[in-house]
Every structure is written in C-alpha cells, then in structure tokens.
Motif scaffolding. Sequence first.
Motif, PDB file in Angstrom:
ATOM      1  N   CYS A 116     -63.597 -28.254  11.261  1.00  0.00           N
ATOM      2  CA  CYS A 116     -63.027 -27.418  10.196  1.00  0.00           C
ATOM      3  C   CYS A 116     -63.313 -25.927  10.385  1.00  0.00           C
ATOM      4  N   ARG A 117     -64.578 -25.572  10.563  1.00  0.00           N
ATOM      5  CA  ARG A 117     -64.920 -24.147  10.647  1.00  0.00           C
ATOM      6  C   ARG A 117     -64.268 -23.486  11.857  1.00  0.00           C
ATOM      7  N   ALA A 118     -64.347 -24.133  13.022  1.00  0.00           N
ATOM      8  CA  ALA A 118     -63.775 -23.525  14.234  1.00  0.00           C
ATOM      9  C   ALA A 118     -62.257 -23.353  14.136  1.00  0.00           C
ATOM     10  N   PRO A 119     -61.490 -24.364  13.719  1.00  0.00           N
ATOM     11  CA  PRO A 119     -60.051 -24.151  13.570  1.00  0.00           C
ATOM     12  C   PRO A 119     -59.702 -23.061  12.558  1.00  0.00           C
ATOM     13  N   LEU A 120     -60.490 -22.952  11.508  1.00  0.00           N
ATOM     14  CA  LEU A 120     -60.266 -21.898  10.518  1.00  0.00           C
ATOM     15  C   LEU A 120     -60.427 -20.517  11.151  1.00  0.00           C
ATOM     16  N   ILE A 121     -61.526 -20.336  11.877  1.00  0.00           N
ATOM     17  CA  ILE A 121     -61.805 -19.048  12.504  1.00  0.00           C
ATOM     18  C   ILE A 121     -60.728 -18.707  13.527  1.00  0.00           C
ATOM     19  N   LEU A 122     -60.361 -19.667  14.349  1.00  0.00           N
ATOM     20  CA  LEU A 122     -59.372 -19.410  15.397  1.00  0.00           C
ATOM     21  C   LEU A 122     -57.991 -19.136  14.805  1.00  0.00           C
ATOM     22  N   ALA A 123     -57.600 -19.891  13.791  1.00  0.00           N
ATOM     23  CA  ALA A 123     -56.300 -19.656  13.160  1.00  0.00           C
ATOM     24  C   ALA A 123     -56.250 -18.282  12.507  1.00  0.00           C
ATOM     25  N   HIS A 124     -57.342 -17.870  11.893  1.00  0.00           N
ATOM     26  CA  HIS A 124     -57.388 -16.556  11.245  1.00  0.00           C
ATOM     27  C   HIS A 124     -57.338 -15.445  12.289  1.00  0.00           C
ATOM     28  N   HIS A 125     -58.116 -15.606  13.361  1.00  0.00           N
ATOM     29  CA  HIS A 125     -58.199 -14.555  14.378  1.00  0.00           C
ATOM     30  C   HIS A 125     -56.870 -14.390  15.121  1.00  0.00           C
ATOM     31  N   PHE A 126     -56.349 -15.476  15.663  1.00  0.00           N
ATOM     32  CA  PHE A 126     -55.126 -15.374  16.465  1.00  0.00           C
ATOM     33  C   PHE A 126     -53.875 -15.310  15.602  1.00  0.00           C
ATOM     34  N   GLY A 127     -53.932 -15.911  14.422  1.00  0.00           N
ATOM     35  CA  GLY A 127     -52.787 -15.855  13.526  1.00  0.00           C
ATOM     36  C   GLY A 127     -52.463 -14.447  13.079  1.00  0.00           C
ATOM     37  N   ALA A 128     -53.477 -13.606  12.933  1.00  0.00           N
ATOM     38  CA  ALA A 128     -53.234 -12.223  12.497  1.00  0.00           C
ATOM     39  C   ALA A 128     -52.397 -11.475  13.529  1.00  0.00           C
ATOM     40  N   ARG A 129     -52.699 -11.661  14.805  1.00  0.00           N
ATOM     41  CA  ARG A 129     -51.914 -11.011  15.870  1.00  0.00           C
ATOM     42  C   ARG A 129     -50.494 -11.566  15.906  1.00  0.00           C
ATOM     43  N   MET A 130     -50.376 -12.889  15.734  1.00  0.00           N
ATOM     44  CA  MET A 130     -49.043 -13.508  15.727  1.00  0.00           C
ATOM     45  C   MET A 130     -48.196 -12.957  14.581  1.00  0.00           C
ATOM     46  N   ARG A 131     -48.799 -12.793  13.425  1.00  0.00           N
ATOM     47  CA  ARG A 131     -48.046 -12.258  12.287  1.00  0.00           C
ATOM     48  C   ARG A 131     -47.581 -10.838  12.567  1.00  0.00           C
ATOM     49  N   ASP A 132     -48.443 -10.041  13.196  1.00  0.00           N
ATOM     50  CA  ASP A 132     -48.037  -8.676  13.549  1.00  0.00           C
ATOM     51  C   ASP A 132     -46.881  -8.692  14.548  1.00  0.00           C
ATOM     52  N   ASP A 133     -46.896  -9.664  15.471  1.00  0.00           N
ATOM     53  CA  ASP A 133     -45.847  -9.767  16.489  1.00  0.00           C
ATOM     54  C   ASP A 133     -44.576 -10.408  15.952  1.00  0.00           C
ATOM     55  N   ARG A 134     -44.701 -11.063  14.795  1.00  0.00           N
ATOM     56  CA  ARG A 134     -43.603 -11.829  14.194  1.00  0.00           C
ATOM     57  C   ARG A 134     -43.083 -12.915  15.139  1.00  0.00           C
ATOM     58  N   ARG A 135     -44.021 -13.549  15.814  1.00  0.00           N
ATOM     59  CA  ARG A 135     -43.721 -14.711  16.647  1.00  0.00           C
ATOM     60  C   ARG A 135     -45.040 -15.402  16.966  1.00  0.00           C
ATOM     61  N   GLY A 136     -44.950 -16.660  17.429  1.00  0.00           N
ATOM     62  CA  GLY A 136     -46.144 -17.396  17.809  1.00  0.00           C
ATOM     63  C   GLY A 136     -46.154 -18.771  17.164  1.00  0.00           C
ATOM     64  N   GLY A 137     -47.203 -19.535  17.449  1.00  0.00           N
ATOM     65  CA  GLY A 137     -47.305 -20.876  16.903  1.00  0.00           C
ATOM     66  C   GLY A 137     -48.739 -21.364  16.844  1.00  0.00           C
ATOM     67  N   ILE A 138     -48.997 -22.237  15.886  1.00  0.00           N
ATOM     68  CA  ILE A 138     -50.314 -22.862  15.722  1.00  0.00           C
ATOM     69  C   ILE A 138     -50.096 -24.354  15.503  1.00  0.00           C
TER      70      ILE A 138
END
Length: 272
Positions: A116-138
């Motif tokens: 739980c903790r690791a997926p949360l941290i990774l989704a938050h960290h990499f998801g922020a860049r993906m949102r800025d790029d307006r593309r990506g996947g998790i």
Amino acid sequence: MAFADQYGPWALVTGASAGIGAEFARQIAARGVNVALVARRRERLAALGEEIEARHGVRTLAIAADLSEPDFLAPLTEALGARHVGLLVNNAGSGVTGEFLDHDLDDELRMLALNCRAPLILAHHFGARMRDDRRGGIIMLASIAGIVPTPQFAHYSATKAWNRYLGEGLHEELARDGVDVVSLCPGLTESEFFEHANVDPSGWPSPLRASIMNAEDVAAAGLKGLGGKSQVVPGLSYRMLMRASRLAPGGLSPWLVDRVMRFALPSHSDRG
C-alpha cells in the motif's frame, strides 16, 4: 495515439524479477517502450534486462530496491536520473496465508508498506509528472481477493482492496488530464507463489486447476485495459465468479471462501 507516444519513453515496473511483473516488462518492451525494472534481486533483473534488450531493441535499467523500506524513493529516483517515466506498473506485493493472529506483526506491517505505502508514493510521484504532460498511465495490481473478502488471506485481501479503490478513484480523477489508470484484479496465476508455498496444484479439483491463469495473459489484460474501464478482471471464469458474487445476496460467502482457502493454500508467505 501510439502506445509508445502515450506511455513512453520509459516504463517503471515494480516486482519485475519474476511472474506478472516480468511479463509486464516483456510486453511493454515489445511495444517499443524502455523499461526500468525494480525488485530486490539484482541478478534476476540484469538477466531479464539482457533478454529484453536482445529481443526488442529497447533500453532497460535494473534498480535493486526493497520497496518496504521507508526511504526507498530517493535512491530509486536517483537511479532513474533524467529518464522520463510515462507508465508506472505498481506490481510488487507480498502475501501471507493462514490465520491473521498467527502471523508476526512486523511481517504484516512490512506487507502493508510494500502493498500500500509504496504504490501510493510511486503513484503520487510519477502521476504528478504525467498530469503535467497530460499523458501517461498507471496500473495498480489489485486482485479478486480485493473484491471478495478472503479469510485465510485477510490482510492481503484488505491491501488489494486498497489498491483497487485507489486505482479506480484515480481513474476518474486523472482521466480529464489524459492519464489512464486501471486496477488489475487477477485470480490465481502461475508464478513462484506455488513453489514458495510448497503447494502442488495438481492435487486440486479440476475446476480449481483450470482457473489458474498464466502471467502472460494477466499482463496482456492489464495493458489492454489502459484507457478503458477502471477495473479489469482477467479470465472468463473469474469474471463469471465476480458477476455471481454481485448477484448473490450479501455477495460471495466468506464461509465458502474460507473453506476453499483452507483446502488449497496451507499457511505460507511469498514475496514478489
């Protein structure tokens, strides 16, 4: 948009040393995306990386890391350097079967951190860049045990429900930003799980044996699900089981699940 344009140039796959994680890495590489492989076993990662590079002509990066440790993110991002991650596969996880109160609490807390903790941290960290790029996947690795409460697997079941709900919530939140999120909910899958557990499925009833999926099909279902529904359940038999569970009053009986678990999976632990 082509897969590599939407989810490249790099994917990061956790728990990549074997099983579903290794298959995710192979199939992502086959689509022309470079792969960062994360797990504890460096030798396994290096061998997989050599195989992928030779077969698919992409680049790989092996990162040996224990995601249950509290400070895993800094060395992981340092190893990545300037590599741009457009696809995150939160696959790493651990599970312990048997009576919850018979388990060591420290082991349960490490499972909570990894699942739980690791997926949360990774989704938050990499998801922020993906949102800025307006593309990506998790891709969030959940389980049918995260849909049906599972005695003899109680804490694992709860962690997979957590992953499922986080993934389905992010599916809606990030869709407007062009980021695809899917919760993948497999059932029994061929992996090192059985070997570590000293379990021989050949003695199981034929319907239970027939329900065991291969890792290739599970990974393929997860990748196919990107950009579609918020939840993917691979395998017709498991989709029928989930449908029956929804139709049954009160859902699938935990009593029945408990009996199946006691028969099929004696107490053990396994880490991916």
